[in-house]
Each structure stands twice: as structure tokens, then as C-alpha cells.
Design an enzyme around this catalytic site. Structure first.
Site, short mmCIF file in Angstrom:
data_model
loop_
_atom_site.label_atom_id
_atom_site.label_comp_id
_atom_site.label_asym_id
_atom_site.label_seq_id
_atom_site.Cartn_x
_atom_site.Cartn_y
_atom_site.Cartn_z
N ARG A 1 -1.41 -6.51 -7.96
CA ARG A 1 -0.30 -7.36 -7.59
C ARG A 1 -0.11 -8.48 -8.60
NH1 ARG A 1 -2.93 -8.70 -2.00
NH2 ARG A 1 -4.53 -8.91 -3.57
N HIS B 1 0.84 -1.20 0.00
CA HIS B 1 0.00 0.00 0.00
C HIS B 1 0.87 1.25 0.00
CE1 HIS B 1 -3.10 -2.63 2.25
NE2 HIS B 1 -3.57 -2.46 1.02
N SER C 1 -3.35 -7.89 2.87
CA SER C 1 -3.68 -7.72 4.28
C SER C 1 -4.05 -9.05 4.93
CB SER C 1 -4.84 -6.72 4.44
OG SER C 1 -4.42 -5.44 4.04
N LYS D 1 -18.13 -6.21 7.34
CA LYS D 1 -16.89 -6.90 7.72
C LYS D 1 -16.51 -6.57 9.16
CE LYS D 1 -14.80 -7.40 3.18
NZ LYS D 1 -13.59 -7.20 2.39
#
Length: 160
Positions: free
Chosen positions: A89, A16, A127, A40
């Protein structure tokens, strides 16, 4: 030019930060927007994530951290940004991110999304991977800023 970089940042990783730094160099004004997603259960509160990010970007200029609920395009409109930044990514990220970018365009076609690939040495970071490594007692110092690593170690020591 003003760029919105949305995400959960739960936790913030060096991947990040790579994107934040590069966006800052290219666009000048970067807003890191932490999504407060009621569906979440986060590892860190919004307030703690804001503290973690502010601590980790203290050496950079032209960056601010906010939180928001709702649609990213609504947040982008509110802050009058020129672009939404999304990180990539791997090829699997591209499919998902492209779908989100197209959805955002159908909601507001004045909002453009740009993609930046993370540096290859950060391409394995997510993460969820960081949280899992920390949960099982692995070292995450090379994956996250020091404040985040400390917080993860503290949480996992409490849970033992």
C-alpha cells in the site's frame, strides 16, 4: 502458474480483493491462505473468514481458500505454488514485506515472492483501520465486502 496469497484477512478488505482479482487474471490459480496465528486474538474465527472470503470471491474463477499454521514457505511447499503474493500500500509496507520475502528465501530459496501494489483508492485500507472505524460506529461499507460489513456491525452492536 499457482500463487499463494497469505495473510490474516481479519477482516477481508477491498484492497485484498483487488489483489486477488488481479492475481487471478494474471496467474490463473490463486490460493488465499489464512494464517491461523495462535499469538493473536482474531476478530473473526478462521471458519468465518473462510465463509466471508468465499462469499466475496464467488464471481471469480480459479481461487480457493485454505487456512494454515506455521511458516508460509511450508504452506507454499505443501500446495506446490510457484509464487507467494504480497500486497503493498505504501513505502512502509515495502520495508516490512521485503524483510519477510528475504526471510522466506533463507528458509527455502525455491520460493519466490512477488509484490503487487493495491490500486491507489485502496491504499489507505488495512484490517486494523477497518476494525477501528467499525468499533467507533463509522461506516465501513466502502472498505469491505457486504458480508464483512454486516459481521462487523453485528459484533459492534453486541459490544455496546
Amino acid at each position: 502458474m499457482k500463487v499463494l496469497y497469505p495473510g490474516s484477512f481479519d477482516p477481508l478488505t477491498y484492497g485484498h480483493l483487488d489483489l486477488v482479482q488481479r492475481a487471478s487474471e494474471r496467474f490463473g490459480d490463486v490460493i488465499i491462505a489464512i494464517l491461523d496465528n495462535p499469538t493473536k486474538v482474531p476478530t473473526f474465527s478462521i471458519e468465518r473468514r473462510i465463509q466471508q472470503i468465499n462469499s466475496s470471491i464467488s464471481n471469480l474463477q480459479g481461487i480457493r481458500v485454505i487456512s494454515y499454521r506455521g511458516l508460509t514457505v511450508q504452506c507454499a511447499k505443501k500446495y506446490k505454488v510457484d509464487l507467494i503474493l504480497r500486497g503493498l500500500r505504501a513505502m512502509s509496507d515495502f520495508e516490512y514485506e521485503l524483510q519477510i520475502a528475504h526471510t522466506n528465501r533463507t528458509l527455502d530459496n525455491s520460493i519466490e515472492t512477488i509484490f503487487l501494489a493495491t490500486e491507489s483508492h485502496h491504499s489507505f485500507l488495512s484490517s486494523s483501520v477497518v476494525k477501528e472505524v467499525a468499533l467507533f460506529g463509522g461506516k465501513v461499507d466502502h472498505m469491505v465486502p457486504p458480508i464483512v460489513a454486516t459481521d462487523l456491525y453485528q459484533i459492534n452492536n453486541k459490544n455496546k
